[in-house]
Design an enzyme around this catalytic site. Sequence first.
Site, PDB file in Angstrom:
ATOM      1  N   GLU A 100       2.314 -29.195 -17.852  1.00 28.60           N
ATOM      2  CA  GLU A 100       2.436 -28.732 -16.457  1.00 28.60           C
ATOM      3  C   GLU A 100       3.036 -29.818 -15.583  1.00 28.60           C
ATOM      4  OE1 GLU A 100      -1.055 -26.869 -14.800  1.00 28.60           O
ATOM      5  OE2 GLU A 100      -0.216 -26.869 -12.772  1.00 28.60           O
ATOM      6  N   ASP A 154      -8.960 -20.150 -20.497  1.00 35.18           N
ATOM      7  CA  ASP A 154      -9.256 -21.538 -20.125  1.00 35.18           C
ATOM      8  C   ASP A 154     -10.733 -21.862 -20.244  1.00 35.18           C
ATOM      9  OD1 ASP A 154      -6.901 -22.815 -19.479  1.00 35.18           O
ATOM     10  OD2 ASP A 154      -6.963 -22.251 -17.352  1.00 35.18           O
ATOM     11  N   SER A 157      -6.902 -20.878 -12.852  1.00 35.42           N
ATOM     12  CA  SER A 157      -6.201 -20.698 -11.572  1.00 35.42           C
ATOM     13  C   SER A 157      -6.765 -19.485 -10.839  1.00 35.42           C
ATOM     14  CB  SER A 157      -4.693 -20.519 -11.800  1.00 35.42           C
ATOM     15  OG  SER A 157      -4.441 -19.497 -12.743  1.00 35.42           O
TER      16      SER A 157
HETATM   17  O1  KIV Z   1      -4.988 -21.986 -14.948  1.00 41.25           O
HETATM   18  C1  KIV Z   1      -3.793 -21.722 -15.076  1.00 41.25           C
HETATM   19  O2  KIV Z   1      -3.282 -20.715 -14.584  1.00 41.25           O
HETATM   20  C2  KIV Z   1      -2.965 -22.619 -15.853  1.00 41.25           C
HETATM   21  C3  KIV Z   1      -1.485 -22.464 -15.660  1.00 41.25           C
HETATM   22  C4  KIV Z   1      -1.066 -23.286 -14.517  1.00 41.25           C
HETATM   23  C5  KIV Z   1      -0.738 -22.745 -16.863  1.00 41.25           C
HETATM   24  O3  KIV Z   1      -3.446 -23.465 -16.544  1.00 41.25           O
END
Ligand code: KIV
Length: 275
Positions: free
Chosen positions: A193, A95, A57
């Site tokens: 989500e 991520d 994000s």
């Molecule tokens: O990338 C992110 O911030 C996420 C959240 C929405 C959990 O995956």
Amino acid sequence: MYTHLQLRDSDRQPVTLGTLARMKAHGEKIASLTCYDASFAVLLDAADVDVVLVGDSLGMVIQGRDTTVPVTMDQMVYHSAAVARGLHRPFLIADLPFMSYPTKERALENAVRLMQEGGAKMVKLESGGGQVEIVEFLTSHDIAVCAHLGLRPQSVHKTGGFRVQGREDDAAARMLEDAKRLEAAGADVVLLECIPSALGKTITDALAVPVIGIGAGPDTDGQILVLYDILDITTGRKPRFVHNFMAGAGDNLEAVKRYVAAVRTRTYPGPEHCF
Ligand code: KIV
């Protein structure tokens, strides 16, 4: 400039996967937030956040892009390393960005980068049935994995927008099945989500591993929100599940502490935040 480092308290035990499993077993809610830099990482640690996610994000929040799709591995590693430097107690997840896990081998190579260069303890990947083999491969190499189901922002151009997922019976059944298969493949945490609360509860009850939700109702084992949303830094229209914890708080630290308390006492999310 460096005074935030005084907020550290190195006596507290770092959160581990064992801590998260115990929290699920005892019904203690897991308070999680996204983070993208060292200064806020120190603040989240001081506020006793349990899990910190360096989310892709950051493409939207930090870089001003419309989606997470353009975020690169180098950018994820850069931000994860900055956050890792600021954390002591929280468990750090980072991520794997768009197309960084098209094959098992690339997934392993990039997960290793997030851990060795980025200091992450777990990697998260947006998953469906198609990622079962990748999760299995990563966990067979002792890499802790969080599987992300429901609204998957990396797939937004294919799925047609940022929409609540799993409303129809067949989609809900598929998501439950995928969650079970990903857990069986070795996923240690599942993130849900933007799904109906009832489905959030069904999946949480069906899995032994901790389930963390964002817009997935009050019954998941933990909650996560985007830091800039709870501090009301984000402008424009916000998703239904966002709550402004800055309102009435004297400073950022107090706002984050209020969020942590609200998750732990189950006053967040309320019905107005759920689908
Ligand atoms: O990338 C992110 O911030 C996420 C959240 C929405 C959990 O995956």
